[in-house]
Design a protein around this motif. Structure first.
Motif, PDB file in Angstrom:
ATOM      1  N   LEU A 234      -0.865   4.483  -0.909  1.00 34.38           N
ATOM      2  CA  LEU A 234      -1.682   4.996   0.189  1.00 34.38           C
ATOM      3  C   LEU A 234      -0.804   5.691   1.221  1.00 34.38           C
ATOM      4  N   LEU A 235       0.337   5.094   1.527  1.00 35.66           N
ATOM      5  CA  LEU A 235       1.267   5.694   2.479  1.00 35.66           C
ATOM      6  C   LEU A 235       1.770   7.046   1.982  1.00 35.66           C
ATOM      7  N   GLU A 236       2.127   7.117   0.709  1.00 31.21           N
ATOM      8  CA  GLU A 236       2.584   8.386   0.132  1.00 31.21           C
ATOM      9  C   GLU A 236       1.478   9.439   0.171  1.00 31.21           C
ATOM     10  N   ALA A 237       0.252   9.022  -0.122  1.00 34.24           N
ATOM     11  CA  ALA A 237      -0.879   9.957  -0.105  1.00 34.24           C
ATOM     12  C   ALA A 237      -1.122  10.485   1.306  1.00 34.24           C
ATOM     13  N   ILE A 238      -0.994   9.616   2.306  1.00 34.48           N
ATOM     14  CA  ILE A 238      -1.169  10.048   3.695  1.00 34.48           C
ATOM     15  C   ILE A 238      -0.073  11.035   4.078  1.00 34.48           C
ATOM     16  N   ASP A 239       1.168  10.695   3.718  1.00 30.83           N
ATOM     17  CA  ASP A 239       2.296  11.575   4.056  1.00 30.83           C
ATOM     18  C   ASP A 239       2.212  12.926   3.363  1.00 30.83           C
ATOM     19  N   SER A 240       1.637  12.959   2.164  1.00 38.97           N
ATOM     20  CA  SER A 240       1.594  14.216   1.419  1.00 38.97           C
ATOM     21  C   SER A 240       0.368  15.063   1.743  1.00 38.97           C
ATOM     22  N   GLN A 241      -0.557  14.527   2.522  1.00 43.40           N
ATOM     23  CA  GLN A 241      -1.771  15.289   2.848  1.00 43.40           C
ATOM     24  C   GLN A 241      -1.396  16.514   3.675  1.00 43.40           C
ATOM     25  N   ASP A 242      -1.900  17.642   3.258  1.00 45.66           N
ATOM     26  CA  ASP A 242      -1.608  18.912   3.927  1.00 45.66           C
ATOM     27  C   ASP A 242      -2.487  19.055   5.166  1.00 45.66           C
TER      28      ASP A 242
ATOM     29  N   ALA B 172       0.844  -1.196   0.000  1.00 46.75           N
ATOM     30  CA  ALA B 172       0.000   0.000   0.000  1.00 46.75           C
ATOM     31  C   ALA B 172       0.876   1.242   0.000  1.00 46.75           C
ATOM     32  N   GLY B 173       1.953   1.206  -0.784  1.00 44.60           N
ATOM     33  CA  GLY B 173       2.880   2.336  -0.847  1.00 44.60           C
ATOM     34  C   GLY B 173       2.224   3.614  -1.327  1.00 44.60           C
TER      35      GLY B 173
ATOM     36  N   PHE C 211      -1.793   4.998  -8.159  1.00 46.38           N
ATOM     37  CA  PHE C 211      -1.784   3.591  -8.536  1.00 46.38           C
ATOM     38  C   PHE C 211      -2.148   3.409 -10.008  1.00 46.38           C
ATOM     39  N   THR C 212      -3.211   4.073 -10.437  1.00 46.50           N
ATOM     40  CA  THR C 212      -3.672   3.967 -11.815  1.00 46.50           C
ATOM     41  C   THR C 212      -2.632   4.506 -12.788  1.00 46.50           C
ATOM     42  N   HIS C 213      -2.032   5.651 -12.432  1.00 44.03           N
ATOM     43  CA  HIS C 213      -1.000   6.248 -13.282  1.00 44.03           C
ATOM     44  C   HIS C 213       0.177   5.288 -13.435  1.00 44.03           C
ATOM     45  N   SER C 214       0.620   4.689 -12.334  1.00 48.51           N
ATOM     46  CA  SER C 214       1.730   3.736 -12.385  1.00 48.51           C
ATOM     47  C   SER C 214       1.379   2.523 -13.226  1.00 48.51           C
ATOM     48  N   LYS C 215       0.151   2.064 -13.098  1.00 52.83           N
ATOM     49  CA  LYS C 215      -0.295   0.896 -13.855  1.00 52.83           C
ATOM     50  C   LYS C 215      -0.289   1.188 -15.357  1.00 52.83           C
ATOM     51  N   VAL C 216      -0.814   2.336 -15.738  1.00 55.30           N
ATOM     52  CA  VAL C 216      -0.849   2.722 -17.155  1.00 55.30           C
ATOM     53  C   VAL C 216       0.570   2.885 -17.695  1.00 55.30           C
TER      54      VAL C 216
ATOM     55  N   ASP D  39      -8.476   8.639  -2.793  1.00 54.18           N
ATOM     56  CA  ASP D  39      -8.529   9.163  -4.168  1.00 54.18           C
ATOM     57  C   ASP D  39      -7.132   9.457  -4.695  1.00 54.18           C
ATOM     58  N   ASP D  40      -6.310  10.097  -3.876  1.00 54.31           N
ATOM     59  CA  ASP D  40      -4.938  10.431  -4.277  1.00 54.31           C
ATOM     60  C   ASP D  40      -4.123   9.159  -4.515  1.00 54.31           C
ATOM     61  N   ALA D  41      -4.247   8.185  -3.621  1.00 54.93           N
ATOM     62  CA  ALA D  41      -3.517   6.922  -3.763  1.00 54.93           C
ATOM     63  C   ALA D  41      -3.982   6.163  -5.002  1.00 54.93           C
ATOM     64  N   TYR D  42      -5.290   6.184  -5.261  1.00 56.61           N
ATOM     65  CA  TYR D  42      -5.831   5.480  -6.428  1.00 56.61           C
ATOM     66  C   TYR D  42      -5.340   6.114  -7.723  1.00 56.61           C
TER      67      TYR D  42
END
Length: 117
Positions: A20-28, A17-18, A52-57, A46-49
């Motif tokens: 998700l972790l990045e999204a949590i850390d970057s939340q202002d 869930a990397g 994830f989608t961008h990396s997958k594409v 939403d940010d993590a998804y």
């Protein structure tokens, strides 16, 4: 969300869930303070998804071995002498021909941009 401890971060990474972790850390914190918990979680997910989608594409594009992996319909030069139909290109960009089980054939002179399309 408050900052996560090391053990929680380790568990998230172990669960793959990397994003998700990045999204949590970057939340202002200053922007999300006062938001209901559910809204904050929704924003993080939403940010993590999106990540994830961008990396997958990107991975799919890389594995496809395309000649022009950065080709983008929005960057096509629609000069009059090329006689490209903007409406047709927009329709092709939706990929609706796949659902209709139709083939697409590009014809044109050498250097006209068929490979880019």
């Amino acid at each position: 969300m408050s900052r996560l401890d090391g053990e929680t971060k380790r568990k998230l990474r172990e669960m793959n869930a990397g994003e998700l972790l990045e999204a949590i850390d970057s939340q202002d914190e200053t922007l999300s303070i006062g938001m209901p918990f559910e809204e904050r979680v929704r924003l993080v997910v939403d940010d993590a998804y999106d990540s994830f989608t961008h990396s997958k594409v990107e991975g799919l594009i890389r594995r496809a071995g395309l000649r022009y992996p950065n080709a983008d319909l929005r960057r096509i030069d629609l000069l009059d002498e090329r006689r490209l139909n903007r409406e047709l290109l927009t329709q092709l960009g939706t990929c609706s021909f796949v659902n209709r089980q139709q083939n697409v054939v590009f014809q044109g002179f050498t250097g006209s941009g068929k490979s880019y399309l």
